[in-house]
Structures are given as structure tokens and as C-alpha cells.
Design an enzyme around this catalytic site. Structure first.
Site, PDB file in Angstrom:
ATOM      1  N   GLY A 106       2.082   5.420  -1.303  1.00 38.78           N
ATOM      2  CA  GLY A 106       1.056   6.409  -1.042  1.00 38.78           C
ATOM      3  C   GLY A 106       0.450   6.188   0.326  1.00 38.78           C
ATOM      4  O   GLY A 106      -0.060   7.119   0.948  1.00 38.78           O
ATOM      5  N   HIS A 161      13.380 -10.315   2.604  1.00 44.44           N
ATOM      6  CA  HIS A 161      12.294 -11.203   2.994  1.00 44.44           C
ATOM      7  C   HIS A 161      12.712 -11.946   4.251  1.00 44.44           C
ATOM      8  O   HIS A 161      13.474 -12.893   4.173  1.00 44.44           O
ATOM      9  CB  HIS A 161      12.007 -12.222   1.902  1.00 44.44           C
ATOM     10  CG  HIS A 161      11.626 -11.630   0.591  1.00 44.44           C
ATOM     11  ND1 HIS A 161      12.525 -11.251  -0.365  1.00 44.44           N
ATOM     12  CD2 HIS A 161      10.397 -11.365   0.066  1.00 44.44           C
ATOM     13  CE1 HIS A 161      11.886 -10.797  -1.433  1.00 44.44           C
ATOM     14  NE2 HIS A 161      10.603 -10.849  -1.191  1.00 44.44           N
ATOM     15  N   THR A 162      12.199 -11.553   5.407  1.00 49.47           N
ATOM     16  CA  THR A 162      12.626 -12.206   6.640  1.00 49.47           C
ATOM     17  C   THR A 162      11.616 -13.199   7.169  1.00 49.47           C
ATOM     18  O   THR A 162      11.948 -13.985   8.044  1.00 49.47           O
ATOM     19  CB  THR A 162      12.901 -11.167   7.751  1.00 49.47           C
ATOM     20  OG1 THR A 162      11.656 -10.609   8.170  1.00 49.47           O
ATOM     21  CG2 THR A 162      13.814 -10.081   7.258  1.00 49.47           C
ATOM     22  N   SER A 205      -5.370   2.216  -0.782  1.00 55.14           N
ATOM     23  CA  SER A 205      -5.890   1.912  -2.122  1.00 55.14           C
ATOM     24  C   SER A 205      -5.810   0.421  -2.416  1.00 55.14           C
ATOM     25  O   SER A 205      -6.616  -0.115  -3.182  1.00 55.14           O
ATOM     26  CB  SER A 205      -5.147   2.716  -3.193  1.00 55.14           C
ATOM     27  OG  SER A 205      -3.759   2.444  -3.158  1.00 55.14           O
ATOM     28  N   ASP A 219       0.823  -1.217   0.000  1.00 52.51           N
ATOM     29  CA  ASP A 219       0.000   0.000   0.000  1.00 52.51           C
ATOM     30  C   ASP A 219       0.850   1.257   0.000  1.00 52.51           C
ATOM     31  O   ASP A 219       0.382   2.326  -0.369  1.00 52.51           O
ATOM     32  CB  ASP A 219      -0.911   0.001   1.236  1.00 52.51           C
ATOM     33  CG  ASP A 219      -1.894   1.148   1.242  1.00 52.51           C
ATOM     34  OD1 ASP A 219      -2.596   1.337   0.222  1.00 52.51           O
ATOM     35  OD2 ASP A 219      -1.967   1.867   2.255  1.00 52.51           O
ATOM     36  N   ASP A 232      -2.263   4.840   1.398  1.00 52.46           N
ATOM     37  CA  ASP A 232      -3.603   5.426   1.388  1.00 52.46           C
ATOM     38  C   ASP A 232      -4.715   4.390   1.337  1.00 52.46           C
ATOM     39  O   ASP A 232      -5.868   4.718   1.037  1.00 52.46           O
ATOM     40  CB  ASP A 232      -3.740   6.372   0.190  1.00 52.46           C
ATOM     41  CG  ASP A 232      -3.463   5.676  -1.148  1.00 52.46           C
ATOM     42  OD1 ASP A 232      -3.281   4.440  -1.162  1.00 52.46           O
ATOM     43  OD2 ASP A 232      -3.428   6.369  -2.180  1.00 52.46           O
ATOM     44  N   ASP A 283      12.817 -17.847   4.848  1.00 54.39           N
ATOM     45  CA  ASP A 283      13.825 -17.959   5.896  1.00 54.39           C
ATOM     46  C   ASP A 283      13.859 -19.423   6.298  1.00 54.39           C
ATOM     47  O   ASP A 283      12.870 -19.961   6.796  1.00 54.39           O
ATOM     48  CB  ASP A 283      13.413 -17.058   7.071  1.00 54.39           C
ATOM     49  CG  ASP A 283      14.294 -17.188   8.297  1.00 54.39           C
ATOM     50  OD1 ASP A 283      15.034 -18.173   8.406  1.00 54.39           O
ATOM     51  OD2 ASP A 283      14.218 -16.298   9.162  1.00 54.39           O
ATOM     52  N   ASN A 316       0.234  -8.302  -6.882  1.00 53.83           N
ATOM     53  CA  ASN A 316      -0.756  -8.546  -5.838  1.00 53.83           C
ATOM     54  C   ASN A 316      -1.619  -9.776  -6.069  1.00 53.83           C
ATOM     55  O   ASN A 316      -2.029 -10.449  -5.120  1.00 53.83           O
ATOM     56  CB  ASN A 316      -1.689  -7.329  -5.704  1.00 53.83           C
ATOM     57  CG  ASN A 316      -0.962  -6.070  -5.286  1.00 53.83           C
ATOM     58  OD1 ASN A 316       0.152  -6.131  -4.771  1.00 53.83           O
ATOM     59  ND2 ASN A 316      -1.578  -4.923  -5.516  1.00 53.83           N
TER      60      ASN A 316
END
Length: 299
Positions: free
Chosen positions: A60, A172-173, A64, A57, A62, A218, A82
Site C-alpha cells: 500500500g 536478502h542482500t 501505515s 510498508d 502508505d 551475506d 514486524n
């Protein structure tokens, strides 16, 4: 694939405050925290999913990303980064409903996402930070901007740095990635631990089948927020191509080494980065609106 984003570069700031709801909705933060804890207790992976919603998200910040498509409106949920990837929308619905019951029309969906990200990290054992509040919700969405701004798992280091020159660099944990996103790496790349590669090939065939099979980002603690991921990179166990690019003889090697050796340093930098990311050009003041339903614009 679930993503934690570590912001290493500069980010714009906005006029937000940690006490925004102190008088208008004093129970907002505790209400959000209660639902987040319950959701993660039910499914540990949900913490990473909720954190990733905030990142996706935050070009911005916001909300959306939460808007559903309608017959005359196209949201962002079907954007390539997404689609079949983001999850946790039902948890956000539950949180919004709970917050609306204690202070209707006050707390924005964008602020909920920001608080949920922090509470998820804390629940998974990560650092705590003060969330700045006062964002408003958008009345529009931008499908093409999402595709343009969210980096692909195939990006190399220069593409990652270019993509996030004003925003951040990926790490990426926690969480999982789908076979379709790491298949090319485990069959075509050489900068990967041989035994690790073999274990991945066992669950991700070279053919087009098994694309939705998953593996942890991980290898040590996929549902805990810690610095094990960076140790994986040092041992050539980055699951995605873009992950291993962070430790591949480039400018970010030293940072990976530092974080792998010091969880305290990583936690401190991550908390600072999340505050910066949450300030990326949000709507404030009279801009936008406070949605009563995060999935749709107020009528």
C-alpha cells in the site's frame, strides 16, 4: 532480520511524479538525504533497516507501518513479521521533524519511506533510481494483512512465488537475521555448505537459548549493497530456508546465477523493481492525509 526485496513480477502503477515537491518543498530530498547519511555513518546496519521499513510498508506504500498502537487503535508494529524485527523508527522521526521544519504539512511519511529506501541503498554502495512521489499517508492500519502478505523465512519457492505473484520475490542482500529464524535450517536441512553450517551452529544452539543471536545474510559484505548474496546461494550459503530456495533446482536458479555473475544486471533490475514496488496501490490525490507526526494520525 533485514530484508531487501527484489520485485521480479508485475506490479500495479500509480500516478506519481518525481517532481511532486519541486515547488512546494524544494529542500525535501536534500533534507532527507542528510539525515539518512548521518544515521548510516553512525550504524551501517541502519541502512538495511530503513530499506526494510519501506518494503514492509509497501502493500500500500502508505506509511501505515509507522503508526503506533493506542488505547483504541491497533497498528502494524506488533504483526508477526514486524515484531522484534523492524527498526529505524527513530530515524524516520528525525527525518520527519527535519522536513517539517523546512516545509510543514507538505511531505508525507509514505514518501519519506520511499526516498529513505533509495538513499540508504546508495549510501551502502548500491544503485540510484528516481523516486516517484505524491503518496499520501493512511489513517488506518491492517495488522492481519501484514501477517498474510509478508512471507515467512520458512517459505519454499512455490510459496514465495505465490505470495508475490503480483509483487515480488525475496532476496536478502544486506543485514542480519536472528537465530530463531535460521535454527531449523542449520540443524535439519542438507542443502547447506557444511563448514558454513558448523559456523552457524556455534552461535545458534539447537536448544531454545540464543534465539536473538544474529548472523549476516551475506557472508562476504553484510553492510554493503552488492551481489555477493547470490554467490552465497550458489555455494549453498543461504542463511534462511527461503533464501536457499531461490537456488535449489527451481525456476529462479538461472536468475541467481545471472545476478551472481553480473552486479550491473542486478543493480539495474533492482532499481527498476524498487520503482515498481513503490507504486503498489499508494494513496494519492485527496485520499488519506499528510501526517505531521508519522507515528499517529492527525487529530
Amino acid at each position: 532480520m533485514v530484508t531487501v526485496w527484489l520485485v521480479l513480477f508485475g506490479a500495479a502503477s500509480a500516478q506519481l511524479t518525481s517532481t511532486y515537491y519541486a515547488s512546494t518543498c524544494p529542500k525535501a530530498l536534500s533534507t532527507i538525504r542528510t539525515v539518512v547519511k548521518a544515521a548510516i555513518a553512525k550504524e551501517a546496519r541502519m541502512g538495511a533497516s530503513l530499506l526494510r521499513l519501506h518494503f514492509h510498508d509497501c502493500f500500500g506504500c502508505d506509511a501505515s507501518v509507522l503508526l503506533d498502537d493506542t488505547s483504541n487503535f491497533t497498528g502494524e508494529k506488533t504483526a508477526a513479521p514486524n515484531l522484534n524485527s523492524l527498526r529505524g523508527f527513530d530515524v524516520i522521526d528525525t527525518i520527519k521533524s527535519s522536513v517539517e521544519s523546512v516545509c510543514p504539512g507538505v511531505v508525507s511519511c509514505a514518501d519519506i519511506l520511499a526516498v529513505v529506501a533509495r538513499d540508504s541503498v546508495v549510501k551502502l554502495g548500491g544503485p540510484k533510481w528516481t523516486v516517484l512521489l505524491g503518496r499520501r499517508d493512511s489513517t488506518t492500519a491492517n495488522l492481519s494483512a501484514v501477517t498474510a502478505n509478508i512471507p515467512a523465512p520458512t517459505f519454499n519457492l512455490s510459496a514465495l512465488i505465490s505470495s508475490f505473484s503480483n509483487k515480488g520475490l525475496s532476496a536478502h542482500t544486506i543485514g542480519l537475521a536472528r537465530c530463531v529464524n535460521f535454527r531449523s535450517r542449520i540443524y535439519n536441512e542438507t542443502n547447506i555448505n557444511s563448514s558454513y553450517k558448523a559456523s552457524l551452529q556455534a552461535i545458534c544452539p539447537s536448544s531454545s537459548s540464543g534465539g536473538n543471536n544474529t548472523a549476516p545474510l551475506d557472508t562476504v559484505s553484510p553492510t554493503a549493497f552488492d551481489s555477493s548474496y547470490f554467490k552465497d546461494l550458489i555455494h549453498l550459503k543461504g542463511l534462511l530456508h527461503s533464501d536457499q530456495q531461490l537456488y535449489n533446482g527451481g525456476s529462479t536458479d538461472s536468475k541467481v546465477t545471472t545476478y551472481g555473475a553480473s552486479r550491473t544486471t542486478f543493480f539495474k533490475d533492482f532499481a527498476s523493481a524498487m520503482i515498481k514496488m513503490g507504486n503498489l496501490s499508494p494513496l494519492t490525490g485527496s485520499s488519506g492525509q499528510v501526517r505531521t507526526n508519522c507515528r499517529k494520525i492527525n487529530s
